[in-house]
Design a protein around this motif. Structure first.
Motif, PDB file in Angstrom:
ATOM      1  N   ALA D  56      -6.322   2.721  17.436  1.00 16.97           N
ATOM      2  CA  ALA D  56      -5.520   1.602  16.943  1.00 16.97           C
ATOM      3  C   ALA D  56      -6.280   0.852  15.857  1.00 16.97           C
ATOM      4  N   GLU D  57      -7.563   0.671  16.073  1.00 20.31           N
ATOM      5  CA  GLU D  57      -8.371  -0.034  15.079  1.00 20.31           C
ATOM      6  C   GLU D  57      -8.430   0.737  13.766  1.00 20.31           C
ATOM      7  N   ILE D  58      -8.671   2.047  13.884  1.00 20.19           N
ATOM      8  CA  ILE D  58      -8.715   2.892  12.680  1.00 20.19           C
ATOM      9  C   ILE D  58      -7.415   2.758  11.900  1.00 20.19           C
ATOM     10  N   GLU D  59      -6.300   2.838  12.618  1.00 17.98           N
ATOM     11  CA  GLU D  59      -5.009   2.751  11.940  1.00 17.98           C
ATOM     12  C   GLU D  59      -4.820   1.415  11.225  1.00 17.98           C
ATOM     13  N   TRP D  60      -5.281   0.316  11.868  1.00 21.02           N
ATOM     14  CA  TRP D  60      -5.124  -0.979  11.232  1.00 21.02           C
ATOM     15  C   TRP D  60      -5.969  -1.097   9.974  1.00 21.02           C
ATOM     16  N   ILE D  61      -7.171  -0.543  10.041  1.00 21.47           N
ATOM     17  CA  ILE D  61      -8.030  -0.595   8.855  1.00 21.47           C
ATOM     18  C   ILE D  61      -7.385   0.185   7.709  1.00 21.47           C
ATOM     19  N   ILE D  62      -6.898   1.388   8.043  1.00 23.67           N
ATOM     20  CA  ILE D  62      -6.272   2.202   6.997  1.00 23.67           C
ATOM     21  C   ILE D  62      -5.014   1.536   6.472  1.00 23.67           C
ATOM     22  N   THR D  63      -4.227   0.950   7.368  1.00 24.35           N
ATOM     23  CA  THR D  63      -3.018   0.260   6.924  1.00 24.35           C
ATOM     24  C   THR D  63      -3.377  -0.884   5.986  1.00 24.35           C
ATOM     25  N   ALA D  64      -4.439  -1.606   6.314  1.00 21.09           N
ATOM     26  CA  ALA D  64      -4.883  -2.698   5.439  1.00 21.09           C
ATOM     27  C   ALA D  64      -5.221  -2.143   4.061  1.00 21.09           C
ATOM     28  N   PHE D  65      -5.976  -1.012   4.034  1.00 18.57           N
ATOM     29  CA  PHE D  65      -6.321  -0.392   2.750  1.00 18.57           C
ATOM     30  C   PHE D  65      -5.065   0.000   1.983  1.00 18.57           C
ATOM     31  N   PHE D  66      -4.101   0.612   2.696  1.00 21.75           N
ATOM     32  CA  PHE D  66      -2.860   1.035   2.034  1.00 21.75           C
ATOM     33  C   PHE D  66      -2.108  -0.164   1.462  1.00 21.75           C
ATOM     34  N   THR D  67      -2.129  -1.280   2.196  1.00 21.16           N
ATOM     35  CA  THR D  67      -1.437  -2.477   1.734  1.00 21.16           C
ATOM     36  C   THR D  67      -2.074  -2.967   0.436  1.00 21.16           C
ATOM     37  N   LEU D  68      -3.411  -3.038   0.440  1.00 22.87           N
ATOM     38  CA  LEU D  68      -4.119  -3.458  -0.776  1.00 22.87           C
ATOM     39  C   LEU D  68      -3.818  -2.494  -1.919  1.00 22.87           C
ATOM     40  N   GLU D  69      -3.834  -1.200  -1.610  1.00 29.01           N
ATOM     41  CA  GLU D  69      -3.579  -0.186  -2.635  1.00 29.01           C
ATOM     42  C   GLU D  69      -2.177  -0.380  -3.229  1.00 29.01           C
ATOM     43  N   TYR D  70      -1.205  -0.665  -2.362  1.00 26.55           N
ATOM     44  CA  TYR D  70       0.177  -0.854  -2.826  1.00 26.55           C
ATOM     45  C   TYR D  70       0.251  -2.028  -3.788  1.00 26.55           C
ATOM     46  N   ILE D  71      -0.412  -3.131  -3.407  1.00 22.52           N
ATOM     47  CA  ILE D  71      -0.425  -4.311  -4.269  1.00 22.52           C
ATOM     48  C   ILE D  71      -1.113  -3.984  -5.594  1.00 22.52           C
ATOM     49  N   ALA D  72      -2.245  -3.284  -5.493  1.00 21.99           N
ATOM     50  CA  ALA D  72      -2.984  -2.918  -6.703  1.00 21.99           C
ATOM     51  C   ALA D  72      -2.139  -2.058  -7.628  1.00 21.99           C
ATOM     52  N   ARG D  73      -1.389  -1.130  -7.043  1.00 23.91           N
ATOM     53  CA  ARG D  73      -0.537  -0.264  -7.854  1.00 23.91           C
ATOM     54  C   ARG D  73       0.515  -1.082  -8.612  1.00 23.91           C
ATOM     55  N   ILE D  74       1.036  -2.126  -7.949  1.00 18.65           N
ATOM     56  CA  ILE D  74       2.040  -2.979  -8.599  1.00 18.65           C
ATOM     57  C   ILE D  74       1.395  -3.772  -9.734  1.00 18.65           C
ATOM     58  N   ILE D  75       0.192  -4.278  -9.465  1.00 20.15           N
ATOM     59  CA  ILE D  75      -0.503  -5.072 -10.486  1.00 20.15           C
ATOM     60  C   ILE D  75      -0.879  -4.208 -11.687  1.00 20.15           C
ATOM     61  N   ALA D  76      -1.279  -2.952 -11.411  1.00 22.81           N
ATOM     62  CA  ALA D  76      -1.876  -2.122 -12.463  1.00 22.81           C
ATOM     63  C   ALA D  76      -0.890  -1.611 -13.502  1.00 22.81           C
ATOM     64  N   VAL D  77       0.415  -1.716 -13.234  1.00 26.47           N
ATOM     65  CA  VAL D  77       1.380  -1.253 -14.241  1.00 26.47           C
ATOM     66  C   VAL D  77       2.073  -2.434 -14.891  1.00 26.47           C
ATOM     67  N   ARG D  78       2.508  -2.228 -16.116  1.00 23.57           N
ATOM     68  CA  ARG D  78       3.139  -3.327 -16.844  1.00 23.57           C
ATOM     69  C   ARG D  78       4.535  -3.609 -16.289  1.00 23.57           C
TER      70      ARG D  78
END
Lengths: 269, 269, 269, 269
Positions: D56-78
């Protein structure tokens, strides 16, 4: 060992053109076959009880022969490294060693089944260009379509994980889908149209999704078949037309046995 | 028997162009069919109890007819040896003899199922070039791809022995894989996507290897399909060569748009 | 009914170009679908108990509509015979009558499943040349390969009878092969790689023969595939090159959209 | 965030040419794989008991990373809209959200299996033209044969409903065919040669119809295979068209031996 003796040994062991070489290869193949049958029989409890001792003896004799053969193969070539690290060299080693390891760690003895691979030597003995050509054609077709097959298998794998998880959520442990890996296993059993029937869907929704998976599997079997077929068909096409072009009019795609240009009648060579 | 009578007999038995010949063939096929159905029904315990006597009588009558027919076929040709050792000659004998052998050794009677092969005569009666052509095309395609199919089957066999032994080592007798031959049987059941489900893997590792075997089997079904398809497609392509033959050297199979003979350079029209 | 009214009716019922015609067809297809779902639901015991009355009513209403539609279709054409004895005419009748027969002989009601065939009308409504073309291509390919497929199926049947009888002799009633017809059923289950697993071989010899049957089945699936594929591939080839030849140089095999000869540059039409 | 920073971020997240970009992609894929394995393991009761907390902990850490990645992907494009509504954008969202929804509604957590689709990104990282080309070729072949496949599937569906209803009438609830939908399910299981064996025909008539269904299924598997194969073979053929384009009108796909443009008649070289 003189150079001449080595040459003679090489001829017997590696070639199949002389009577001695042919005899050696036939004895070798027979021993491989006998050894595989012995290993198989040994695994049947009732046979093992009755003939276990004889079978064990047969295997030891054959293993001894294989060991001698392996050593002879190393001696018979000038650069042993080439043989040792070749495909057949590794197989030959793997076909002998497990028996000795089995002395220390019982249970490993069945790895001798690797000996079956040695049977592929049969193609070398048959020495029929036809068979080698056929094998090569197949190998080339599979090699050329490697990328397509990889993409296909990867997509199937991803699909199986998703569909398997869905089935796990729909059917659940009470219907035999006790975990996601088991559901994925079931999905692949179904998608490949194997259908063991050890696990089957029981809920209407699960049966509906099963139907989708089955039709999908029934349909996508077309993909690897299509890939290999079109590759093989392509080979056939290439073989039948030669590559020369007419020196006069430049027409190409002449038939393989063409003497004159089909377009202007000029002699082709 | 005069030469003329023999000729007449030959016409009736071997040909299907005259009304008498056609009638003979239709009666023959009907008797073969009735005989097969009788053998099948006889094997059902409940039917055997009730109608066993009638069925046995029917079979004896038909066997008598077949015996007479066999003798007539030998008489009707000038060189009986040709017929006796031909494919159909042997089948005709094998379709009659088991009944007589069954008198001495009961249990052999069911070999009469060989009679089913006689049904292939139907193609001769239909006498439709189309069907014969279709059969020939299939036969040629299969014959041409013989070498490829042999290589393929041999490799599958070697693969099955190795994978079967691995499954035996992983699953073991406690999960139904009681011996290596049985494991190899299971491997082929799985590889060919038949999947009876009488034996199924129970350990996670066994299920993982099963998945590999299934995907492998799902994939390599592409190979025989590819072989036969490309061979058949090739035949179709040959049809596109035109039918004219060179007025000078007689070479045929010219390309569709050929102006000059590819063999001697003569103008084609 | 005036000629004009009939024309109007024909337009609505038989065509799908006007809004009214389209609406009619969509209502018709929806009713067919609803009716099939109702028949299916009715067969589920628990649903039948609870909603049986409503389902029966829905079916009667739809049957009434279908009856009216059938009469209207007869009225709307000048030569009713053409419609009545056409493929769709017979299906339309068969989709309506069982409900009335079911009143007298219960149990025949399920023949209404024939209504499913009416769904094929969907292709007419979609009126997409693409779909009709695709269907035609498939139909032509299947029609052209009819002879080959017949030879194939006949041979498979003869093979199944012989192999089934052999399995019956080897395994016998004590292993589930209770009669020859059942053995033949099992053989076809195995040969087609379906593999239910309700009957499975138990003797070593039976398993050996099973392996042969499976590999055979795995291999001969290549034949129908090869037949259909090569036929379809042939069509593709034909479609892509047109049949005109250059008025100047006579070159043929021009691309479908070619305006000028690829060989001499002359305008093609 | 300055424009330059965004550019840098875009390079890392969206591209795989720089070392940083490659590293990011490899980490991403590894996390996806770990997360899928964790979800799978979590569904096994015995593993869940022992290691549930860590998973469960592993999944939460990865989910957190995915969430950040999703936000970053939105920021990184015009134009974030482009990404958000693209195929990968939707998948990325669906791969993250279920974990959060799972907090409120347990049981939805397994929808995370959607993450498996993200694995398809692997093709982008491999960046091998070969793989992309292979994927494209397959996709094009499937797209082109869409209409044929639709007609085929629709016909199979109609056939299954009719055959399933017939089997229901013949076998009936006492032999496991408890309702029409279940019979249709069985028909598709049989037609696709999956053959679970959870339901099997017991009456002679039912077994006869089963044989017909099996042979039918065995035969019509040829159709999708034929469709895809001929499409793929066609692609191969197109390769034989040469690559030059007309210097006058720009038309391409000229025949290999074309001298003049098929579109405007200009000499090609």
């Amino acid at each position: 060992m003189t150079e001449e003796q080595r040459k003679k040994l090489h001829e017997i062991i590696y070639e199949a053109d002389t009577p001695a070489g042919k005899l050696f290869d036939i004895i070798l193949l027979s021993l491989i076959l006998i050894s595989i049958i012995a290993i198989m029989l040994e695994s049947i409890a009732s046979v093992q009880l009755k003939y276990g001792f004889i079978l064990a003896e047969i295997e030891w004799i054959i293993t001894a022969f294989f060991t001698l053969e392996y050593i002879a193969r190393i001696i018979a070539v000038r650069e042993p490294r080439h043989y040792i690290f070749s495909f057949y060299g590794i197989i030959d080693l793997l076909a002998t060693i497990p028996k000795y390891i089995g002395l220390l760690f019982p249970g490993f003895g069945f790895l001798l089944a690797i000996r079956a691979i040695r049977l592929l030597r049969v193609f070398r003995i048959l020495k029929l260009i036809k068979f080698v050509g056929a094998g090569n054609n197949l190998a080339i077709a599979l090699k050329k379509s490697r990328a397509k097959i990889f993409v296909f298998l990867f997509t199937v794998m991803v699909l199986s994980i998703i569909l398997g998880t869905l089935m796990y959520m729909i059917e659940g442990p009470e219907n035999g889908f006790t975990s996601i890996p088991k559901s994925v296993y079931w999905t692949i059993v179904t998608l490949t149209t194997v259908g063991f029937g050890d696990i089957t869907p029981h809920t209407p929704l699960g049966q509906l999704l099963s139907v989708v998976i089955m039709v999908l599997g029934y349909g996508i079997i077309a993909v690897p078949t299509g890939i290999v077929t079109s590759e093989l068909a392509n080979q056939n096409k290439d073989v039948h037309l030669n590559t020369q072009s007419c020196p006069n009019c430049g027409a190409s795609n002449h038939k393989d046995n063409a003497e004159f240009c089909y377009n202007c009648g000029t002699r082709l060579h």
